[in-house]
Design an enzyme around this catalytic site. Structure first.
Site, mmCIF file in Angstrom:
data_model
loop_
_atom_site.group_PDB
_atom_site.id
_atom_site.type_symbol
_atom_site.label_atom_id
_atom_site.label_comp_id
_atom_site.label_asym_id
_atom_site.label_seq_id
_atom_site.Cartn_x
_atom_site.Cartn_y
_atom_site.Cartn_z
ATOM 1 N N LYS A 136 0.801 -1.181 -0.108
ATOM 2 C CA LYS A 136 0.019 0.074 0.000
ATOM 3 C C LYS A 136 0.814 1.164 0.132
ATOM 4 O O LYS A 136 0.513 2.059 -0.589
ATOM 5 C CB LYS A 136 -0.979 -0.072 1.075
ATOM 6 C CG LYS A 136 -2.072 -1.105 1.235
ATOM 7 C CD LYS A 136 -2.538 -1.184 2.599
ATOM 8 C CE LYS A 136 -3.196 -2.560 2.931
ATOM 9 N NZ LYS A 136 -2.279 -3.572 3.226
ATOM 10 N N GLY A 190 -4.272 -16.063 14.752
ATOM 11 C CA GLY A 190 -3.462 -15.491 13.688
ATOM 12 C C GLY A 190 -4.293 -14.451 12.811
ATOM 13 O O GLY A 190 -3.532 -14.236 11.480
ATOM 14 N N GLU A 240 -2.133 -9.214 14.097
ATOM 15 C CA GLU A 240 -0.652 -9.146 14.371
ATOM 16 C C GLU A 240 -0.495 -8.951 15.571
ATOM 17 O O GLU A 240 -1.217 -8.592 16.511
ATOM 18 C CB GLU A 240 -0.144 -7.910 13.854
ATOM 19 C CG GLU A 240 -0.155 -7.673 12.143
ATOM 20 C CD GLU A 240 0.548 -8.465 11.084
ATOM 21 O OE1 GLU A 240 1.760 -9.126 11.844
ATOM 22 O OE2 GLU A 240 0.255 -9.276 10.113
ATOM 23 N N ASP A 299 -5.303 0.952 8.484
ATOM 24 C CA ASP A 299 -5.677 0.224 7.489
ATOM 25 C C ASP A 299 -6.670 0.238 6.703
ATOM 26 O O ASP A 299 -6.739 0.207 5.293
ATOM 27 C CB ASP A 299 -5.334 -1.338 7.937
ATOM 28 C CG ASP A 299 -5.269 -2.503 6.651
ATOM 29 O OD1 ASP A 299 -4.304 -2.469 5.835
ATOM 30 O OD2 ASP A 299 -6.417 -3.189 6.529
ATOM 31 N N LYS A 359 -6.898 1.623 2.681
ATOM 32 C CA LYS A 359 -7.684 0.723 1.375
ATOM 33 C C LYS A 359 -8.631 1.644 0.873
ATOM 34 O O LYS A 359 -9.016 1.589 -0.316
ATOM 35 C CB LYS A 359 -8.211 -0.573 2.012
ATOM 36 C CG LYS A 359 -7.035 -1.580 2.347
ATOM 37 C CD LYS A 359 -7.674 -2.652 2.979
ATOM 38 C CE LYS A 359 -6.472 -3.716 3.275
ATOM 39 N NZ LYS A 359 -7.154 -4.624 4.405
HETATM 40 N N1 LIG Z 1 0.343 -10.697 4.332
HETATM 41 C C1 LIG Z 1 -0.702 -10.490 3.868
HETATM 42 O O1 LIG Z 1 -1.721 -11.348 3.968
HETATM 43 C C2 LIG Z 1 -0.959 -9.372 2.811
HETATM 44 C C3 LIG Z 1 -2.109 -9.271 2.097
HETATM 45 C C4 LIG Z 1 -2.235 -8.175 1.220
HETATM 46 C C5 LIG Z 1 -0.997 -7.354 1.193
HETATM 47 N N2 LIG Z 1 0.121 -7.568 1.874
HETATM 48 C C6 LIG Z 1 1.186 -6.681 1.584
HETATM 49 O O2 LIG Z 1 2.116 -7.250 0.823
HETATM 50 C C7 LIG Z 1 3.401 -6.731 1.233
HETATM 51 C C8 LIG Z 1 4.152 -7.919 1.645
HETATM 52 O O3 LIG Z 1 3.561 -8.524 2.719
HETATM 53 P P1 LIG Z 1 4.434 -9.834 3.461
HETATM 54 O O4 LIG Z 1 3.498 -10.162 4.569
HETATM 55 O O5 LIG Z 1 4.924 -10.722 2.337
HETATM 56 O O6 LIG Z 1 5.642 -9.071 4.140
HETATM 57 P P2 LIG Z 1 7.023 -9.503 4.737
HETATM 58 O O7 LIG Z 1 6.851 -11.081 5.025
HETATM 59 O O8 LIG Z 1 7.533 -8.783 5.694
HETATM 60 O O9 LIG Z 1 7.944 -9.798 3.268
HETATM 61 C C9 LIG Z 1 8.426 -8.536 2.753
HETATM 62 C C10 LIG Z 1 9.637 -8.874 1.730
HETATM 63 O O10 LIG Z 1 10.018 -7.656 1.158
HETATM 64 C C11 LIG Z 1 11.467 -7.943 1.031
HETATM 65 N N3 LIG Z 1 11.907 -6.479 1.136
HETATM 66 C C12 LIG Z 1 11.988 -5.540 1.795
HETATM 67 N N4 LIG Z 1 12.603 -4.409 1.561
HETATM 68 C C13 LIG Z 1 13.210 -4.593 0.476
HETATM 69 C C14 LIG Z 1 13.882 -3.918 -0.689
HETATM 70 N N5 LIG Z 1 14.210 -2.626 -0.557
HETATM 71 N N6 LIG Z 1 14.346 -4.686 -1.615
HETATM 72 C C15 LIG Z 1 14.092 -6.028 -1.798
HETATM 73 N N7 LIG Z 1 13.080 -6.736 -0.962
HETATM 74 C C16 LIG Z 1 12.977 -5.883 0.091
HETATM 75 C C17 LIG Z 1 11.907 -8.654 2.462
HETATM 76 O O11 LIG Z 1 13.380 -9.248 2.383
HETATM 77 P P3 LIG Z 1 13.867 -10.154 3.338
HETATM 78 O O12 LIG Z 1 13.188 -11.332 3.049
HETATM 79 O O13 LIG Z 1 15.143 -10.050 3.256
HETATM 80 O O14 LIG Z 1 13.305 -9.404 4.746
HETATM 81 C C18 LIG Z 1 10.791 -9.509 2.468
HETATM 82 O O15 LIG Z 1 11.383 -10.508 1.769
HETATM 83 C C19 LIG Z 1 3.176 -5.805 2.341
HETATM 84 O O16 LIG Z 1 3.180 -4.404 1.748
HETATM 85 C C20 LIG Z 1 1.895 -6.102 2.632
HETATM 86 O O17 LIG Z 1 1.198 -4.991 3.434
HETATM 87 C C21 LIG Z 1 -0.003 -8.583 2.539
#
Ligand SMILES: NC(=O)c1ccc[n+]([C@@H]2O[C@H](COP(=O)([O-])OP(=O)(O)OC[C@H]3O[C@@H](n4cnc5c(N)ncnc54)[C@H](OP(=O)(O)O)[C@@H]3O)[C@@H](O)[C@H]2O)c1
Length: 339
Positions: free
Chosen positions: A125, A206, A209, A220, A224
């Site tokens: 986002k 779960g 958070e 949030d 959105k």
């Molecule tokens: N989780 C959900 O259900 C959900 C649903 C909808 C939207 N989202 C959104 O989707 C996004 C990802 O969520 P997530 O849960 O997957 O987060 P996450 O588990 O924290 O993963 C983030 C990933 O981004 C990588 N990263 C961060 N900064 C970076 C950079 N500068 N260059 C390259 N890689 C970078 C991190 O690297 P490392 O692995 O090395 O730390 C990690 O692999 C977020 O913005 C979240 O708000 C999440």
């Protein structure tokens, strides 16, 4: 068969699920849509992985590569601009976690992709809240697409409805229950739980958070709402334009009074265009049974668009998890290439 190169940035919950999904559906997508999706490079903060064959990623996903060997697969020397060669068109999938105020690191990542002629789809986002106007302009100038379903409700296809299904209408209001965690808490409170009990139940399942403040403070929902309304209503509002009421302010008494009247308290995001301008809020509201979002309980989400020519249109449902977000990214990619 059209070959589509994918560069993925972010290999966390959503990024990994996206890779899993693409591998799982590769054959169906080839047959049904005529698209051959191929990962070229995957980035995380520790480096990048050039995908020459699928086996290393499958090994990482399956956890069959020892951690020491896995760490060595990520090359810290390669930078994003090097792999986004101009002319070698494809799509950048952005799944990092960006700051909601600065939009970084996602904003710069998407900017780099678009400026080099790559389409971009994102679940993040931050870059959209901080830089949607700029990114949209660049994409339009270059004839590219910026897909943002993954960030704006993910598996709930509200953005598609607002942008495509309601094309030609004047959307006068967008209202939505947009956050599964707060909706679950309020639903449990409607069944008799206190705020703390409902929050603990959400954490135990779960759904919330460990630090739930972004959700329960209403941020949030507000973010959105912004993404949906700015896109569907052609607005350019910022987070500061939304009047936000945190869910932590809800009292048992308010929940009880609503219940006795046959109503439910919901955290409702609403942006409405009226004679005195645009009003934007994310506030606790008592909804009665005639409201289209009255039945959206638990972790479900829903959005109602009010239009001039098509009446009110409501979309509800959709998974609220990394797989739902990954599926929304995949859907955006298919819709870029198959029209
Ligand atoms: N989780 C959900 O259900 C959900 C649903 C909808 C939207 N989202 C959104 O989707 C996004 C990802 O969520 P997530 O849960 O997957 O987060 P996450 O588990 O924290 O993963 C983030 C990933 O981004 C990588 N990263 C961060 N900064 C970076 C950079 N500068 N260059 C390259 N890689 C970078 C991190 O690297 P490392 O692995 O090395 O730390 C990690 O692999 C977020 O913005 C979240 O708000 C999440």
């Amino acid at each position: 068969m059209k070959k589509v190169d994918i560069v993925l940035v972010g290999f966390g919950n959503v990024g990994r699920e996206f890779v899993r999904l693409v591998i799982e559906k590769q054959e169906v997508i080839r047959q049904r849509h005529g698209l051959d999706l191929r990962f070229r490079t995957i980035f995380r903060t520790t480096g990048s992985l050039m995908v020459k064959s699928q086996s290393p990623i499958e090994g990482i996903l399956a956890g069959t590569i020892p951690p020491g060997r896995e760490a060595a697969l990520w090359n810290p020397a390669v930078r994003l601009p090097q792999v986004l060669a101009p002319g070698a068109r494809g799509v950048l999938v952005e799944c990092a976690s960006s700051d909601i105020r600065t939009g970084e690191p996602g904003l710069e990542i998407i900017r780099t992709a678009l400026s080099r002629g790559w389409h971009a789809v994102t679940a993040d986002k931050g870059p959209l809240v901080a830089g949607l106007g700029e990114l949209r302009k660049t994409a339009a100038r270059k004839g590219l697409t910026l897909g943002s379903s993954g960030a704006a409700g993910a598996a709930l296809p509200a953005l598609d409805v607002g942008l495509r299904s309601l094309a030609g209408t004047e959307i006068t209001a967008v209202e939505g229950i947009l956050n599964g965690t707060t909706n679950y808490i309020l639903t449990r409170m409607g069944q008799g739980a206190s705020f703390d009990q409902a929050l603990r139940a959400a954490q135990a399942r779960g759904i919330a958070e460990p630090d739930p403040s972004y959700d329960v403070q209403g941020l949030d929902t507000a973010v959105k709402l912004l993404l949906l309304a700015n896109a569907a209503m052609g607005l350019c509002l910022g987070l500061g334009d939304i009047d936000i009421e945190p869910v932590t302010r809800v009292s048992r008494r308010r929940i009880e009074t609503a219940r006795r009247r046959g109503q439910k308290i919901k955290l409702l995001g609403k942006i409405q265009r009226g004679p005195r301008g645009v009003r934007a809020e994310a506030k606790l509201r008592a909804l009665g049974p005639s409201h289209p979002l009255f039945g959206v309980d638990g972790t479900d989400k829903g959005v109602t668009f009010t239009t001039d020519t098509m009446g009110a249109v409501t979309v509800t449902g959709g998974k609220s998890d990394p797989r739902g977000a990954a599926a929304a990214l995949l859907k955006d990619i298919i819709n870029i290439y198959v029209r």
